[in-house]
Design a protein around this motif. Structure first.
Motif, PDB file in Angstrom:
ATOM      1  N   ARG A   1       0.833  -1.129  -0.079  1.00  0.00           N
ATOM      2  CA  ARG A   1       0.027  -0.078   0.164  1.00  0.00           C
ATOM      3  C   ARG A   1       0.769   1.027   0.029  1.00  0.00           C
ATOM      4  NH1 ARG A   1      -4.883   0.012  -1.475  1.00  0.00           N
ATOM      5  NH2 ARG A   1      -5.695   1.551  -0.058  1.00  0.00           N
ATOM      6  N   LEU A   2       1.858   1.288   0.624  1.00  0.00           N
ATOM      7  CA  LEU A   2       2.852   2.342   0.822  1.00  0.00           C
ATOM      8  C   LEU A   2       3.489   2.521  -0.586  1.00  0.00           C
ATOM      9  CD1 LEU A   2       4.591   4.492   2.337  1.00  0.00           C
ATOM     10  CD2 LEU A   2       6.310   2.641   2.906  1.00  0.00           C
ATOM     11  N   ARG A   3       4.185   1.634  -1.279  1.00  0.00           N
ATOM     12  CA  ARG A   3       4.666   1.633  -2.440  1.00  0.00           C
ATOM     13  C   ARG A   3       3.575   2.079  -3.538  1.00  0.00           C
ATOM     14  NH1 ARG A   3       5.958  -3.638  -3.462  1.00  0.00           N
ATOM     15  NH2 ARG A   3       8.129  -3.182  -2.569  1.00  0.00           N
ATOM     16  N   ARG A   4       2.373   1.760  -3.572  1.00  0.00           N
ATOM     17  CA  ARG A   4       1.220   2.087  -4.615  1.00  0.00           C
ATOM     18  C   ARG A   4       1.070   3.582  -4.291  1.00  0.00           C
ATOM     19  NH1 ARG A   4      -3.097  -2.220  -4.856  1.00  0.00           N
ATOM     20  NH2 ARG A   4      -1.465  -3.235  -5.730  1.00  0.00           N
TER      21      ARG A   4
ATOM     22  N   GLN B   1      11.497   7.024  -3.658  1.00  0.00           N
ATOM     23  CA  GLN B   1      11.733   6.550  -2.239  1.00  0.00           C
ATOM     24  C   GLN B   1      12.433   7.524  -1.475  1.00  0.00           C
ATOM     25  OE1 GLN B   1      13.726   2.883  -2.969  1.00  0.00           O
ATOM     26  NE2 GLN B   1      11.593   1.841  -2.432  1.00  0.00           N
ATOM     27  N   GLN B   2      13.523   8.139  -2.308  1.00  0.00           N
ATOM     28  CA  GLN B   2      14.424   9.400  -1.767  1.00  0.00           C
ATOM     29  C   GLN B   2      13.473  10.600  -1.263  1.00  0.00           C
ATOM     30  OE1 GLN B   2      17.834   9.221  -1.151  1.00  0.00           O
ATOM     31  NE2 GLN B   2      17.090  11.202   0.270  1.00  0.00           N
ATOM     32  N   GLN B   3      12.782  10.897  -2.171  1.00  0.00           N
ATOM     33  CA  GLN B   3      11.818  12.172  -1.664  1.00  0.00           C
ATOM     34  C   GLN B   3      11.014  12.012  -0.503  1.00  0.00           C
ATOM     35  OE1 GLN B   3       9.917  12.357  -5.633  1.00  0.00           O
ATOM     36  NE2 GLN B   3      10.969  14.220  -6.236  1.00  0.00           N
TER      37      GLN B   3
ATOM     38  N   GLU C   1       8.751  -1.064   2.217  1.00  0.00           N
ATOM     39  CA  GLU C   1       8.075  -1.570   1.254  1.00  0.00           C
ATOM     40  C   GLU C   1       8.167  -2.781   0.726  1.00  0.00           C
ATOM     41  OE1 GLU C   1       8.773   1.100  -2.376  1.00  0.00           O
ATOM     42  OE2 GLU C   1       7.800   2.737  -1.458  1.00  0.00           O
ATOM     43  N   CYS C   2       9.547  -3.357   1.176  1.00  0.00           N
ATOM     44  CA  CYS C   2       9.548  -4.968   0.899  1.00  0.00           C
ATOM     45  C   CYS C   2       9.117  -5.803   2.003  1.00  0.00           C
ATOM     46  CB  CYS C   2      10.710  -5.193   0.365  1.00  0.00           C
ATOM     47  SG  CYS C   2      12.205  -4.868   1.372  1.00  0.00           S
TER      48      CYS C   2
END
Length: 126
Positions: free
Chosen positions: A12-15, A24-26, A42-43
């Motif tokens: 859900r976070l990745r999506r 991911q850096q931002q 995320e993993c």
């Protein structure tokens, strides 16, 4: 070892991050962590604390409940069986662009666009 819930939260976070067009850096910079930490969330290598979930929800402009949406025993089993298959559609840039454009519209145009898409697909409301 991660649980099915950790995997679900990470997906859900990745999506949501991808939907907003954030790297991911931002996201990590805004949260005050390194991008590797976001990768681990995320993993599902690392668990997210309640405080971190709260912070991520604020940054990603969703309620905390967003991360838990769709989480049921049946769906957890489906995730285990299907793996990332369901997320492949959202990994495509075309899909993300379409969703971003959709949410930039006002409520009424969004509803009309949704109705149009359903009619083109042969669906009917009911």
């Amino acid at each position: 070892m991660s649980s099915e819930i950790d995997v679900h939260l990470g997906r859900r976070l990745r999506r949501r991050r991808r939907l907003l067009g954030l790297t991911q850096q931002q996201l990590a910079t805004v949260c005050g962590v390194r991008f590797q930490q976001i990768q681990k969330y995320e993993c599902a290598a690392n668990r997210m604390s309640a405080a971190r979930l709260w912070q991520l929800a604020e940054v990603l402009e969703v309620p905390v409940s967003y991360f838990y949406e769709g989480l049921s025993r049946a769906q957890v089993q489906e995730y285990v069986i299907q793996g990332e298959a369901g997320g492949e559609m959202f990994a495509r840039k075309e899909t993300r662009d379409l969703i971003q454009a959709y949410y930039q519209l006002g409520e009424r145009p969004r509803r009309r666009l949704l109705d149009l898409a359903k009619s083109l697909n042969g669906e009917t409301e009911g």
